[in-house]
Design an enzyme around this catalytic site. Structure first.
Site, PDB file in Angstrom:
ATOM      1  N   LEU A 352      -4.011  -7.020  -5.117  1.00 39.86           N
ATOM      2  CA  LEU A 352      -4.712  -6.787  -3.920  1.00 39.86           C
ATOM      3  C   LEU A 352      -4.498  -5.523  -3.374  1.00 39.86           C
ATOM      4  O   LEU A 352      -5.358  -5.093  -2.603  1.00 39.86           O
ATOM      5  CB  LEU A 352      -4.279  -7.788  -2.862  1.00 39.86           C
ATOM      6  CG  LEU A 352      -4.250  -9.417  -2.973  1.00 39.86           C
ATOM      7  CD1 LEU A 352      -3.772  -9.953  -1.997  1.00 39.86           C
ATOM      8  CD2 LEU A 352      -5.850  -9.639  -2.980  1.00 39.86           C
ATOM      9  N   GLY A 353      -3.499  -4.890  -3.493  1.00 39.54           N
ATOM     10  CA  GLY A 353      -3.209  -3.285  -3.003  1.00 39.54           C
ATOM     11  C   GLY A 353      -1.908  -2.921  -3.230  1.00 39.54           C
ATOM     12  O   GLY A 353      -0.929  -3.621  -3.450  1.00 39.54           O
ATOM     13  N   THR A 354      -1.735  -1.547  -3.015  1.00 44.47           N
ATOM     14  CA  THR A 354      -0.369  -0.977  -3.213  1.00 44.47           C
ATOM     15  C   THR A 354      -0.102  -0.328  -1.830  1.00 44.47           C
ATOM     16  O   THR A 354      -0.729   0.555  -1.444  1.00 44.47           O
ATOM     17  CB  THR A 354      -0.492   0.096  -4.310  1.00 44.47           C
ATOM     18  OG1 THR A 354      -0.957  -0.644  -5.473  1.00 44.47           O
ATOM     19  CG2 THR A 354       0.885   0.591  -4.735  1.00 44.47           C
ATOM     20  N   GLY A 355       0.945  -1.006  -1.347  1.00 45.64           N
ATOM     21  CA  GLY A 355       1.471  -0.608   0.127  1.00 45.64           C
ATOM     22  C   GLY A 355       2.624   0.477  -0.226  1.00 45.64           C
ATOM     23  O   GLY A 355       3.036   0.861  -1.227  1.00 45.64           O
ATOM     24  N   GLY A 356       3.058   1.037   1.237  1.00 42.42           N
ATOM     25  CA  GLY A 356       4.220   1.899   1.002  1.00 42.42           C
ATOM     26  C   GLY A 356       5.306   1.303   0.518  1.00 42.42           C
ATOM     27  O   GLY A 356       6.068   2.017  -0.217  1.00 42.42           O
ATOM     28  N   GLY A 358       5.394  -1.446  -1.796  1.00 41.59           N
ATOM     29  CA  GLY A 358       5.156  -2.262  -2.905  1.00 41.59           C
ATOM     30  C   GLY A 358       3.782  -2.746  -3.160  1.00 41.59           C
ATOM     31  O   GLY A 358       3.267  -2.524  -2.554  1.00 41.59           O
ATOM     32  N   LYS A 375       4.267  -9.830  -2.059  1.00 44.38           N
ATOM     33  CA  LYS A 375       4.512  -8.669  -2.080  1.00 44.38           C
ATOM     34  C   LYS A 375       5.781  -8.428  -2.860  1.00 44.38           C
ATOM     35  O   LYS A 375       6.826  -8.915  -2.354  1.00 44.38           O
ATOM     36  CB  LYS A 375       4.712  -8.034  -0.734  1.00 44.38           C
ATOM     37  CG  LYS A 375       4.908  -6.723  -0.648  1.00 44.38           C
ATOM     38  CD  LYS A 375       4.575  -6.033   0.853  1.00 44.38           C
ATOM     39  CE  LYS A 375       4.195  -4.603   0.956  1.00 44.38           C
ATOM     40  NZ  LYS A 375       3.382  -4.335   2.104  1.00 44.38           N
ATOM     41  N   ASP A 472       5.880  -0.569  11.832  1.00 41.19           N
ATOM     42  CA  ASP A 472       4.829   0.080  10.924  1.00 41.19           C
ATOM     43  C   ASP A 472       3.303  -0.343  11.303  1.00 41.19           C
ATOM     44  O   ASP A 472       2.474  -0.831  10.268  1.00 41.19           O
ATOM     45  CB  ASP A 472       5.150   0.057   9.425  1.00 41.19           C
ATOM     46  CG  ASP A 472       4.192   0.955   8.380  1.00 41.19           C
ATOM     47  OD1 ASP A 472       3.687   1.953   8.915  1.00 41.19           O
ATOM     48  OD2 ASP A 472       4.247   0.606   7.252  1.00 41.19           O
TER      49      ASP A 472
END
Ligand SMILES: *[C@@H]1O[C@H](CO)[C@@H](O)[C@H](O)[C@H]1NC(C)=O
Ligand SMILES: *[C@@H]1O[C@H](CO)[C@@H](O)[C@H](O)[C@H]1NC(C)=O
Ligand SMILES: *[C@@H]1O[C@H](CO)[C@@H](O)[C@H](O)[C@H]1NC(C)=O
Ligand SMILES: *[C@@H]1O[C@H](CO)[C@@H](O)[C@H](O)[C@H]1NC(C)=O
Ligand SMILES: *[C@@H]1O[C@H](CO)[C@@H](O)[C@H](O)[C@H]1NC(C)=O
Ligand SMILES: *[C@@H]1O[C@H](CO)[C@@H](O)[C@H](O)[C@H]1NC(C)=O
Ligand SMILES: *[C@@H]1O[C@H](CO)[C@@H](O)[C@H](O)[C@H]1NC(C)=O
Ligand SMILES: *[C@@H]1O[C@H](CO)[C@@H](O)[C@H](O)[C@H]1NC(C)=O
Length: 677
Positions: A352-356, A358, A375, A472
């Site tokens: 779904l996405g790459t966050g800070g 993971g 996550k 955050d």
């Protein structure tokens, strides 16, 4: 008449004559469904072997063709020619010793009554041995040397007439095809061998030939004897076998037998003969012990090893970290295996996405079919993990319609997995910063999201049993559910990186542009630092710009959103700061309110910022926004210059004032807002 016809005529005559002769013949390729006469311990095995003796001592066995056979030639008293061949095997309990042998016998009686076993071979007894009235002819395959019968050795073939003292005998063996070399054979080797006996009634000659089963009949007989059998054989005789055992357990087998009077016995078909038992029972069990058992155990060990290997591999693949203190978190603990299958093995396609912290994968739980977002946070240190997990678990109990529910977690070596409810509409980030029309949000949607996030953050700060600091807050951490409600996600995660770190070397986690200056300096997150981030978030939502936006061409230059909005406000045109994508369909008062509130929250001093409770009231218009004019009191422009209060500010945090990773940003924010203190 031609000579050919004559020849044919004579052939016909001989045929007729021959047919008038007694030309009885029979062939047994195995003895299945044969009707042999058996006595003693002789028996037919289920696979068609004739076993003359079984594994028992001092026994004899006889097998005879059931009908008498006439041996004289027509009316004369001369004995007819005859021929026989048979395949035999003698198996002994010892390799170098055997019980007695086998005798092919022509006897005036069916069976040999009153005969003795052991060295008498089931043929005679003490009193009638050697008696000429016996009218018995025998071909002995003798495996014991009996000196009383003048045996030549313990492995010989002999011709016996009325007694056990052989007329002639020879050591077992055969001449090879050239007739040059003699090869010894052991009669009791247990291997099948074939023997041929031929009596020529005209020449009065007996020929005996022996060979292993796989060797064609040698040309040179092993044994030849010129003997007229006319005085010995009665007109009508029985043909068969006799065998006996002594003190050594021995089995005597006949595999096949062919016989013919007045002619050549039909050849045996070796391939049709029954198989010998490979090993007798004793050897069987021994063989199992010697060969079978190690083999079976080896196989078993191998199988177990393979199973263990797979088990370990699987175990390793799905291994998790469990510690005692986690026992109480049972319900919130997910199995890695389930998460693995839910996300199809953390496939790229499910990303779904790459966050800070993971990568986030979409998944569908195997049984409940619940849609989740997983996550994966890589985390090497186990320091502070206990506290963090405790927090995760308590966060898991948070329930608010503006928070993304945290369903649970899973812990592996070097990795933490957090399981959230799946939010259908993804992150707000995407809507604010893409140029695509279909993602544009109108004002009422944005305002609803803002109020939702504010209410969620208020819940975290004040309404729940303990204070939760998000740390955050930013557009990419705000997720939109099916009804486009804004929901805060990822709360508390940055804490994982705070625990146990030295305050001297604190590396602040959060996102550039959203970090409160004091947070940057001290590394300490507070509700006020959350409010600062929320302020940046407000401006981002209204303006559709990131807090710090790089100007593409020259990278040194960047637009600081707070500066920009402040600038507009100072000019009295704060509304100009709004996102151009908003169009004309917006409420001026609301846009102004949010922009001003954004500035207020962005105050460089924590104490000057409103609390979330106040923020909510401002947004609901329960409370009048304070006059922002004090912000302008600052003599500082929007330049990059030093804030005059900066030194004072810095002094209060002496230990860390010198290592601010984002000094550039924080000083801008400071310079902008610190004047209002
Ligand atoms: C043996 O005798 C039978 C009938 O008595 C006859 O049909 C057969 O051809 C004879 N066989 C030989 C080989 O003489
Ligand atoms: C051998 O045969 C005899 C008679 O048929 C039987 O009593 C005996 O048990 C058999 N012995 C073995 C070892 O088969
Ligand atoms: C028996 O065989 C001998 C030769 O071995 C022969 O001289 C004699 O005539 C034969 N007897 C009969 C009755 O055929
Ligand atoms: C037969 O062999 C065994 C060992 O296999 C030995 O002890 C025995 O003396 C031998 N007997 C004869 C008669 O050779
Ligand atoms: C065999 O022949 C001899 C003499 O020719 C005779 O005495 C004896 O009874 C015969 N045996 C049988 C079993 O017929
Ligand atoms: C030996 O065998 C013969 C012939 O069957 C019989 O007449 C005689 O009685 C036997 N003798 C003994 C001692 O068994
Ligand atoms: C064959 O057997 C005979 C008699 O037992 C013996 O003298 C001879 O040495 C043997 N030959 C071989 C090659 O074993
Ligand atoms: C038996 O008789 C036939 C024909 O009369 C003859 O060809 C054969 O050689 C005789 N056999 C013996 C053993 O006398």
């Amino acid at each position: 008449m031609s000579s050919k016809l004559l020849a044919l005529f004579f052939m016909f005559v001989t045929l007729v004559v021959a047919s008038e002769d007694n030309n009885i013949s029979f062939t047994y390729n195995g003895f299945k469904s044969s009707h042999l006469y058996l006595d003693g311990v002789a028996e037919l095995t289920s696979n068609g072997l004739l076993r003359l003796t079984n594994d028992s001592r001092q026994q004899k066995g006889h097998a005879f063709y059931p009908n008498p056979i006439v041996f004289n030639n027509g009316s004369s008293s001369n004995v007819s020619s005859f021929s026989t061949t048979f395949v035999f095997a003698i198996k002994s309990e010892f390799p170098n010793l055997s019980g007695h042998g086998i005798v092919f016998v022509l006897s005036p009686t069916k069976g040999l009554p009153n005969s003795l076993p052991s060295q008498y071979l089931g043929l005679f007894n003490e009193s009638n041995n050697g008696n000429n009235n016996n009218h018995v002819f025998g071909l002995e395959l003798d495996t014991i040397m009996n000196t009383e019968f003048d045996d030549i050795n313990d492995n010989h073939v002999g011709i016996d007439i009325n007694g056990l003292k052989s007329e002639k005998s020879a050591s077992a063996g055969y001449y090879d095809i050239d007739g040059n070399e003699f090869k010894n054979l052991s009669l009791f080797s247990g291997l099948p061998m074939q023997i041929w006996l031929e009596y020529d009634g005209v020449k009065k000659k007996i020929d005996v030939t022996l060979a292993p089963i796989n060797v064609v009949k040698p040309k040179q007989p092993l044994l030849s004897l010129n003997k007229d059998l006319s005085s010995i054989l009665n007109t009508s005789m029985y043909v068969g076998f006799s065998s006996s055992t002594g003190s050594i357990l021995t089995s005597h087998y006949i595999l096949g037998w062919s016989f013919k009077v007045n002619g050549q016995a039909q050849n045996l078909v070796i391939s049709e003969l029954p198989k010998l038992p490979t090993l007798d029972e004793k050897h069987d069990s021994k063989a199992i012990m010697i060969i079978g058992l190690p083999l079976i155990s080896l196989c078993l060990i191998l199988m177990v090893a393979i199973a263990i290997f797979h088990f370990i591999k699987r175990k390793k693949m799905f291994s998790e970290l469990h510690e005692d203190w986690e026992k109480d978190y049972g319900t919130q603990r997910f199995k890695y295996k389930d998460l693995y299958f839910a996300t199809k093995g953390f496939k790229e396609k499910e990303l779904l996405g790459t966050g800070g912290f993971g990568r986030v994968y979409k998944g569908v739980m195997p049984i409940s079919k619940l849609e989740v977002a997983v996550k994966r946070v890589s985390h090497e240190s186990r320091q502070g993990m206990k506290e963090f997990v405790a927090e995760i678990v308590s966060i898991g109990r948070l329930r608010h319609r503006n928070l993304v529910p945290l369903l649970g977690y899973c812990r592996r070596k070097g990795e933490l997995l957090l399981v959230y409810d799946y939010m259908q509409n993804g992150s707000l980030d995407k809507y604010l910063h893409t140029k695509q029309q279909r993602f544009t949000l109108n004002w009422s949607q944005r305002f609803r999201i803002i109020k939702g996030v504010a209410s969620g953050l208020f819940y975290l700060h004040e309404e729940w049993e303990q204070v939760v600091i998000h740390r955050d807050i930013k557009a990419s951490n705000v997720l939109l559910d099916g009804e486009m409600n804004g929901r805060l996600g990822d709360f508390g995660l940055s804490r994982l990186y705070d625990h146990g770190t030295d305050p001297q070397t604190t590396h602040v986690v959060g996102t550039l542009g959203y970090l409160a200056p004091e947070h940057t300096r001290t590394g300490k997150a507070t509700t006020s630092s959350d409010v600062y981030s929320f302020g940046a978030f407000l401006l981002e939502v209204v303006c559709g710009k990131r807090p710090i936006e790089q100007v593409r061409e020259c990278e040194s230059e960047s637009i600081i959103l707070v500066d920009y909005v402040y600038d507009c406000w100072k000019r009295g045109e704060i509304i100009e700061a709004k996102d151009v994508n908003l169009g004309v369909d917006y409420v001026v008062e609301e846009v102004e309110l949010v922009l001003k509130l954004g500035l207020l929250c962005s105050h460089c001093e924590a104490l000057a910022r409103p609390s979330m409770r106040q923020v909510l009231r401002y947004l609901e218009r329960d409370l009048q926004l304070p006059d922002l004019s004090f912000l302008s009191l600052s003599s500082m422009g929007l330049s990059y210059g030093q804030c005059e209060n900066f030194q004072d500010f810095g002094m209060s945090y002496p230990s860390s004032s010198m290592d601010r990773p984002f000094s550039h940003t924080s000083s801008i924010a400071e310079s902008l807002l610190s004047g209002g203190r």
